[in-house]
Design an enzyme around this catalytic site. Structure first.
Site, PDB file in Angstrom:
ATOM      1  N   GLY A 388      49.122 -55.476  -3.210  1.00  0.00           N
ATOM      2  CA  GLY A 388      49.491 -56.794  -3.718  1.00  0.00           C
ATOM      3  C   GLY A 388      49.168 -56.984  -5.190  1.00  0.00           C
ATOM      4  CG  LEU A 389      50.211 -54.411  -7.390  1.00  0.00           C
ATOM      5  CD1 LEU A 389      51.521 -54.233  -8.133  1.00  0.00           C
ATOM      6  CD2 LEU A 389      49.372 -53.144  -7.514  1.00  0.00           C
ATOM      7  CB  CYS A 390      45.285 -59.131  -8.562  1.00  0.00           C
ATOM      8  SG  CYS A 390      43.708 -58.892  -7.788  1.00  0.00           S
ATOM      9  CG  ASN A 391      51.354 -60.883 -10.322  1.00  0.00           C
ATOM     10  OD1 ASN A 391      52.154 -61.718  -9.899  1.00  0.00           O
ATOM     11  ND2 ASN A 391      51.156 -60.673 -11.601  1.00  0.00           N
TER      12      ASN A 391
END
Ligand code: PLP
Length: 833
Positions: A388-391
Site C-alpha cells: 500500500g506504500l503509505c499512500n
C-alpha cells in the site's frame, strides 16, 4: 545532459559506488528513492569529527556547549542555502522525520480556539492525511482539477483558520504536483489559507527553490535521510511571515521557554528570540545535526548539484518505464500494468520523479501476487517496496478500489504487508521501484531482466499442475518405497533421520516426536524460524529413545559457540521442568501466526545453550501433549487438528481449494484445503521430482538441492529395479492416497514454498536455488509448490496391532492411488470415511 555526458556520468557513479557504497555489493537496491544509503566517506568523516571534538549540550556556557551552538547555527544556515532560502525569510526547525514536522504544524492548528479546516490532495502520504483527525472540518481533493476549482472560489466564511496540504511528489508513483499552488492560493484567498508542502519524496532527487518567499509554501517538511541516507533527521522549514500560527501552540517543552512558574501561580514566557527555539522541544539531536553537515558536503562532492541528480534519475526512470511498459508475453499480452498519472510524462522532471509503480499480469490476464514476486526478488537480491506504500488515496485511485472494497478487504484479512494481496481478482497493492542519486543504468537493466526472467511467459499458463505423462505401468504396481524418514524434533532446526530397520510410530498429528519442541524469543514469545535465523539449521537434535532423551548438538559454524557442546532434555514431559509461564501467560507463543501455549523450560543451562548458539535470547519450549489439550486453540497441533476436521467433514467445499476440491465416492469425501501455513501433519516429497528439479538446476549451472531443505518427513523413491529413465516426476500431484507398509495416508494438497528452501542445511548459508528454478517450473496460480501435505488415515477395524500401534519404516513399499484408481480399489474405500 547530452547522451555522451550522460553515459560518462553513469559510469562515474558506477565506479564511485564500488568505493562509497560497499553495502550494495551484489544487490540491486530500488527502495526509498534509492537514497537511504549513506556513503562510506560520510561515516568516516563524521566519526573522525566525533572522536576529535567534544560537543556539549547546547544549553550551557561551557566551551563544549558553545561549540555545539555555533556549529548548529552554521548548519541551519547551510541547509537553508541548499533550498536557496533566505534566512531572513525562512527558519528551519529540526525534527525527527517529516512526520514529526507535519505534527508540529498540526499542534499549532489544533490549538486554535475555533478549530481549523483542513484540505489535502488525494496523492498525500498517510502522515499528511492523519492530520485530518485533528481538524474540525476536512476535505480530500480527489483531483488536481478539484484543487484548481477550489482555488478560484471565493471564501465565504472568512473567520476560520485553514490549511491546505499536498505532496510535491507522490511517494507512490513519483508524479510531481504543481508547485504554483501556494502562490495561487495565497493570492486568490488573500492569506486566509496556509499551505503545507510535503517535499519528503521530491527533494531526494530534485532541487527545490525557495528563492521567492512571496510565492513559497508557508510550511515545508522534509526527510533528510531520504536525501543523504544518514543522519536520521527531518526538517520543517517555516516562512517567517506565517510564523504567527505557532503562537497558538500551547505546549512548551524544555528549551522552548524563558521562564516557567508552577508552584502557586501558573505562568510561563516562551522564548522570543527565534522561531526554531520556540519549537524545538527538548534536547536537539545534536550529533545527528553535526552529521548533517558532513552529509551535505559529501553528497555534493559525490553527486554534484541537485540539478545533476535530477537529470540523471529522470533519464533512468524514463528508460525503466519504457522497458517495463513494453514487455509482452508470447501471446502479445502486456506484462506490466503501469500506474502513471495521466498528467505526468517520464523524461519531464517537472511532472514526473524517478519512481515507477506497476503490477504484473500473467499471459492469461490474471494478476501475479506481489508477495510472491517479493519472495523471488529476495532470493535474487533485488530490493523494492510492494503493498500500500503509505499512500491510501493514490492506491485507491490507481487500483480503482472503492471504499467498500477496501473495508471488505480489511475484513477479509488484508493488512499492510501480508501475503493476501489479490482479493476478488483485484490487486490490493503495487510494486514500487525508486531510483536515486546512486542508481545506474545497470540497476534498471537488472530489474527489467528479473521481470523478464520470471514473469514473462512464451505460452499461456495452465491453471493447475500439468498432468504428468501417464505411464503404461499401472499405478498400483509396487514400484515405490520409502527412501528416508525424517523427524524435526525442534521446529526449524535440523532433521533427525529415522535409522533403517526402526519402526516409527505414526500419530494422527504426524510422525512421533516431530515438531514437539520449538525455540521462542524471550522478548516476544514468537517461535523462531530459519527464515530469520538460518543458523538454526546447524542445531542438531537427535532422539535417544533408549535413554529417553532428546540430545541437542551443534554443527559447523555453531560448534564452539557454547560452553557445552550438547544439552539433553528428558523426553518425558516432567511438569517440574517447566516454568510457570508467568511471562507468557497472556502471550501464547506464535507459530506461523497461530497462537499456541507452549511451556518453556526453566533450566538456565538450556536457555543459555540456545541463546549462545544463535545469538538471540530464546527459551526452549515444548508443546503440550496431544491427549492433554483442553481446547484445540491452545494446542500445538491446532492446524493439524484442523486438517483432521476438514477430512472428516462430508462434502465440504473450501473456496480456493487447490487444485480443485475433488469429490470422491460418497463416504470418503475429501476437500484439499489450501494450506497457508507450513504446518501439516506430515510432508511427503518424491525423489523423482527432486531429481528432475536438480537436473534443471544443474543445467543452469546451479547447485543441486538437498532433500533436507524441503523439510520433508517422508521421501518416496522409485525402486531401483524399475526401468531407468522411466521416473515419474511430480506424479504426486495426482496422488490421493498412499499405502506405506500397512498404513494408509491421505494427500491433503501441495505444499507452498518460500525462500526458506534456499538455506543450505549443512552450512546455514543462503543460496538462490532451489527457489529460483522452482519458481520457474513449479509456479501455479502465482504460487510456488513442491511436495505434498499428508496425513495418516486411521483404520476402522481396531483389532490388529498395526491399527492400535501404527508404524512405518525406511524401505517400506509404497503404493500410490490416483483419482481414477479409486473406483477399482474397494478395499481402500471401505477403510476410509
Ligand atoms: C517518506 C515520506 C513521508 C514520511 O517521511 P518520514 O520521514 O518517514 O516521516 C511523508 N511524505 C512523503 C511524500 C514521503 O515520501
Amino acid at each position: 545532459m547530452e547522451g555522451h555526458d550522460w553515459i560518462e556520468y553513469d559510469k562515474a557513479i558506477e565506479e564511485m559506488r564500488q568505493r562509497e557504497y560497499p553495502m550494495l555489493q551484489g544487490t540491486t537496491y530500488l527502495d526509498h528513492a534509492g537514497t537511504t544509503l549513506y556513503a562510506k566517506s560520510l561515516i568516516e568523516r563524521f566519526s573522525k569529527d566525533l572522536i576529535s571534538n567534544l560537543y556539549g549540550n547546547p544549553h550551557s556556557a561551557s566551551n563544549a556547549s558553545q561549540l555545539t551552538t555555533r556549529r548548529i547555527e552554521d548548519i541551519r544556515l547551510r541547509l537553508l542555502e541548499m533550498f536557496n532560502a533566505d534566512p531572513e525569510e525562512f527558519d528551519v526547525v529540526f525534527v525527527a522525520n517529516a512526520t514529526a514536522g507535519i505534527k508540529l504544524v498540526m499542534d499549532a492548528f489544533r490549538d486554535n480556539k475555533g478549530g481549523f479546516w483542513y484540505g489535502y490532495h488525494r496523492d498525500a502520504h498517510t502522515s499528511v492525511i492523519g492530520m485530518r483527525e485533528a481538524a474540525a472540518r476536512h476535505q480530500c481533493f480527489t483531483s488536481d482539477a478539484e484543487v484548481e476549482q477550489w482555488i478560484d472560489q471565493p471564501i465565504t466564511e472568512p473567520s476560520s483558520l485553514r490549511l491546505f496540504a499536498y505532496p510535491a511528489q507522490s511517494n507512490m508513483n513519483g508524479r510531481r504536483l504543481p508547485l504554483c499552488w501556494p502562490r495561487r492560493i495565497r493570492s486568490a484567498k488573500r492569506d486566509a489559507v496556509y499551505t503545507l508542502l510535503d517535499a519528503a519524496a521530491l527533494v531526494s532527487t530534485s532541487p527545490l527553490d525557495l528563492g521567492d518567499a512571496g510565492t513559497a509554501p508557508d510550511f515545508i517538511v522534509l526527510s533528510l535521510y531520504k536525501i543523504f541516507g544518514f543522519p536520521d533527521l527531518g526538517a520543517l522549514i517555516i516562512r517567517r511571515a506565517s510564523s504567527s500560527v505557532f503562537d497558538r501552540r500551547q505546549y512548551f517543552g524544555g528549551g522552548t521557554v524563558e521562564m516557567v512558574v508552577c508552584l502557586k501561580e501558573q505562568w510561563h514566557a516562551k522564548k522570543s528570540e527565534s522561531l526554531h527555539e520556540r519549537l524545538e522541544d527538548g534536547t536537539l539531536p545534536i550529533h545527528s545535526i553535526m552529521a548533517l553537515d558532513f552529509a551535505m558536503k559529501v553528497h555534493h562532492e559525490l553527486f554534484g548539484s541537485p540539478e545533476k541528480i535530477s537529470r540523471h534519475t529522470t533519464f533512468l526512470a524514463a528508460r525503466l518505464y519504457k522497458d517495463l511498459s513494453s514487455l509482452q508475453h508470447g501471446n502479445r499480452e502486456y506484462v506490466c500494468q503501469m500506474y502513471k498519472d495521466p498528467a505526468s510524462r517520464y523524461g519531464d522532471s517537472t511532472t514526473q520523479g524517478p519512481i515507477v509503480a506497476f503490477n504484473v499480469r500473467n499471459p492469461n490476464g490474471g494478476w501475479v501476487s506481489n508477495a510472491e514476486i517479493e519472495k523471488i526478488a529476495a532470493v535474487k537480491s533485488l530490493q523494492f517496496r510492494t503493498g500500500g506504500l503509505c499512500n491510501p488515496g493514490g492506491i485507491a485511485y490507481s487500483l480503482n478500489l472503492a471504499p467498500w472494497e477496501m473495508r471488505e478487504n480489511f475484513s477479509a484479512g488484508q493488512r499492510c504487508g501480508n501475503d493476501n494481496d489479490i482479493i476478488r481478482s483485484k490487486p490490493t497493492g503495487m510494486i514500487r521501484v525508486s531510483l536515486g542519486a546512486m542508481s545506474t543504468v545497470k540497476d534498471v537493466t537488472s530489474f527489467v531482466a528479473f521481470i523478464r526472467e520470471f514473469f514473462v511467459h512464451d505460452a499461456p499458463l495452465n491453471a493447475v499442475p500439468q498432468t504428468p505423462h501417464r505411464s503404461t505401468v499401472p499405478p498400483t504396481e509396487n514400484i515405490l518405497h520409502v527412501e528416508s524418514l525424517s523427524i524435526y524434533p525442534i521446529k526449524s532446526c535440523a532433521a533427525f533421520s529415522v535409522p533403517p530397520g526402526k519402526a516409527w510410530e505414526v500419530r494422527q498429528e504426524g510422525l512421533a516426536w516431530d515438531r514437539e519442541w520449538c525455540l521462542i524469543h524471550q522478548g516476544t514469545g514468537a517461535a523462531l524460524s530459519q527464515k530469520r535465523y538460518p543458523k538454526m539449521a546447524l542445531i542438531r537434535p537427535s532422539l535417544d529413545l533408549e535413554h529417553g532423551l532428546l540430545r541437542v548438538q551443534l554443527a559447523g559454524a555453531l560448534r564452539g559457540t557454547t560452553q557445552t557442546n550438547e544439552v539433553t532434555v528428558p523426553l518425558s514431559a516432567d511438569p517440574r521442568m517447566f516454568s510457570d509461564n508467568s511471562i507468557y501467560k497472556d502471550t501464547a507463543a506464535k507459530v506461523c501466526g497461530d497462537l499456541i501455549q507452549a511451556r518453556t523450560y526453566k533450566s538456565a543451562e538450556i536457555s543459555m545453550f540456545f541463546t549462545q548458539a544463535l545469538g538471540v535470547a530464546c527459551h526452549l519450549a515444548r508443546f503440550p501433549a496431544v491427549g492433554s489439550r483442553t481446547s484445540s486453540m491452545t494446542s500445538s497441533r491446532h492446524l493439524k487438528a484442523h486438517l483432521q476436521s476438514y477430512r472428516k467433514s462430508d462434502n465440504m467445499h473450501i473456496p480456493g481449494a487447490f487444485p480443485d476440491a475433488r469429490t470422491l465416492a460418497p463416504g470418503c469425501v475429501v476437500s484439499r484445503p489450501l494450506l497457508l501455513s507450513n504446518e501439516s501433519p506430515i510432508l511427503t516429497i518424491s525423489r523423482s521430482s527432486l531429481n528432475r528439479l536438480n537436473e534443471l538446476i544443474k543445467a543452469e549451472g546451479g547447485k543441486a538441492a538437498q532433500a533436507e531443505v524441503f523439510r520433508a518427513n517422508i521421501v518416496v523413491a522409485q525402486n531401483l529395479d524399475y526401468p531407468p529413465g522411466a521416473e515419474e516426476p511430480y506424479a504426486e500431484d495426482d496422488w490421493r492416497y498412499l499405502q506405506i507398509g500397512q498404513q494408509y495416508f491421505e494427500m491433503l494438497g501441495p505444499c507452498r514454498r518460500c525462500q526458506m528452501v534456499c538455506v543450505d542445511q549443512h552450512t546455514a548459508e543462503r543460496n538462490q536455488e532451489p527457489f529460483v528454478t522452482l519458481s520457474k517450473t513449479r509456479r501455479f496460480d502465482g504460487r510456488v509448490y513442491f511436495g505434498q501435505h499428508t496425513c495418516h488415515v486411521p483404520m476402522q477395524d481396531a483389532t490388529s496391532l498395526s491399527v492400535q500401534n501404527p508404524t512405518i519404516m525406511v524401505g517400506d513399499r509404497v503404493r500410490s492411488f490416483r483419482e481414477d484408481d479409486l473406483d477399482q480399489d474397494v478395499h481402500l474405500q471401505s477403510l476410509v470415511g
